[in-house]
Design an enzyme around this catalytic site. Sequence first.
Site, PDB file in Angstrom:
ATOM      1  N   LYS A   1      36.877  42.423  27.963  1.00  0.00           N
ATOM      2  CA  LYS A   1      35.863  43.475  28.050  1.00  0.00           C
ATOM      3  C   LYS A   1      35.975  44.383  26.819  1.00  0.00           C
ATOM      4  O   LYS A   1      35.199  44.246  25.882  1.00  0.00           O
ATOM      5  CB  LYS A   1      36.000  44.264  29.354  1.00  0.00           C
TER       6      LYS A   1
ATOM      7  N   TRP B   1      38.165  43.621  43.202  1.00  0.00           N
ATOM      8  CA  TRP B   1      39.373  43.226  42.466  1.00  0.00           C
ATOM      9  C   TRP B   1      40.623  43.771  43.114  1.00  0.00           C
ATOM     10  O   TRP B   1      41.678  43.110  43.106  1.00  0.00           O
ATOM     11  CB  TRP B   1      39.265  43.615  40.987  1.00  0.00           C
TER      12      TRP B   1
ATOM     13  N   ASP C   1      45.334  48.219  37.259  1.00  0.00           N
ATOM     14  CA  ASP C   1      44.565  47.117  36.683  1.00  0.00           C
ATOM     15  C   ASP C   1      43.423  47.729  35.875  1.00  0.00           C
ATOM     16  O   ASP C   1      42.384  48.066  36.415  1.00  0.00           O
ATOM     17  CB  ASP C   1      44.026  46.220  37.803  1.00  0.00           C
TER      18      ASP C   1
HETATM   19  N1  PMP Z   1      40.451  42.874  37.598  1.00  0.00           N
HETATM   20  C1  PMP Z   1      39.297  43.382  37.157  1.00  0.00           C
HETATM   21  C2  PMP Z   1      39.078  44.853  37.290  1.00  0.00           C
HETATM   22  C3  PMP Z   1      38.334  42.552  36.603  1.00  0.00           C
HETATM   23  O1  PMP Z   1      37.180  43.067  36.172  1.00  0.00           O
HETATM   24  C4  PMP Z   1      38.584  41.157  36.494  1.00  0.00           C
HETATM   25  C5  PMP Z   1      37.605  40.198  35.891  1.00  0.00           C
HETATM   26  N2  PMP Z   1      36.326  40.573  35.759  1.00  0.00           N
HETATM   27  C6  PMP Z   1      39.803  40.683  36.980  1.00  0.00           C
HETATM   28  C7  PMP Z   1      40.715  41.555  37.509  1.00  0.00           C
HETATM   29  C8  PMP Z   1      40.131  39.206  36.889  1.00  0.00           C
HETATM   30  O2  PMP Z   1      40.354  38.895  35.566  1.00  0.00           O
HETATM   31  P1  PMP Z   1      40.646  37.425  35.056  1.00  0.00           P
HETATM   32  O3  PMP Z   1      39.452  36.579  35.420  1.00  0.00           O
HETATM   33  O4  PMP Z   1      40.791  37.562  33.582  1.00  0.00           O
HETATM   34  O5  PMP Z   1      41.883  36.955  35.710  1.00  0.00           O
END
Ligand code: PMP
Length: 360
Positions: A196, A102, A172
Amino acid sequence: MRRVYNFSPGPSAVPEAVLNRIRDELYDWQGLGMSVMEISHRGKEFEALVERTEARLRELLAIPANYRVVFVPGGATMQFAAVPLNLAGAGGAADYVVTGHWGKKAVTEAERYCTVNVAADAAATKYTAIPPRESWRLRSDAAYVHYTPNETIGGVEFHFVPDTGAVPLVADMSSTIMSRPIDVSRFGVIYAGAQKNLGISGITVVIVREDLLGRARRETPSVIDYRAQAADKSLLNTPATFVWYVLALTLDWVAEQGGVSVMAERNSAKAKRLYAAIDASGFYRNPVDPPARSWMNVPFMLADPNLDKEFLADAARAGLASLKGHRSVGGMRASIYNAMPEAGVAALTDFMADFERRRG
Ligand code: PMP
């Protein structure tokens, strides 16, 4: 009706008490004779929900008065763009610390809007460790430092808040928010998708220090402009109203459980139990450097990957769902967010021991 223990990384398990409340209120919310998803976001009932949600979030995370909270669409992925658009200014630069999937995604998106300096990258460890703070090469002119306190796929978590001096720290927190107390005053911006620990997908929480408002680039879409959303109480356009309601119920549930410190005790105990079971066995293995092991997402590999399919099928039959690991890591991954009871983790470790006895 049969409920399983759901180890999904997100969207993920919702507390049963929240599901029950949704069921009970679905046809008639607050005596209106309508469900919450059928009413105007401009009405006084929904506005009260909006205010109640923010107040609850502030109380649970002890958010200081000089921080604003905005609720926006687009998930954490939208924040990958919103952060540089709001904070970096035209021609600005920012530092990124990459400890997994991420963090890398955040870099790729930010590169469209600002100059990105990757100050540290754990690639050499295959994203199984956190680069020591002393090794980070931060720019003196960075608008902010971005990192990912918990990498959902690799299962790598910071158990400390890094010091970045006067440069705002942006986090994040999608897969760690509300799992433990945090000192919000250490951060410039905290953002998290809800699916989550905050409810279901479709809404993103952004906590932003007031002095960072008003730095957005002119071309920033107003829906993701922190100042514009803060000025409009996050009701700049029609929000995901039902999702907002689930967020409010989830926060109420955390408060009823005793708040984030109780969540932290439970999460620490759950993680301890699972890692102990993995480490005690020669059959299972977790690749993450022990001080960086996540409380929320626990990847583990079987000694013989040919048994993966059988493990997953047997686990599903035993009522343990969604344990397949991410394809980039392989093996299994157990996501054990706030809604996962300790009994669910005990059921998993019992199953793992039984599987090892039969197939090890
Ligand atoms: N950052 C993290 C740490 C995540 O776990 C996730 C999704 N699992 C995201 C960003 C992306 O999130 P989204 O699909 O809601 O845009």
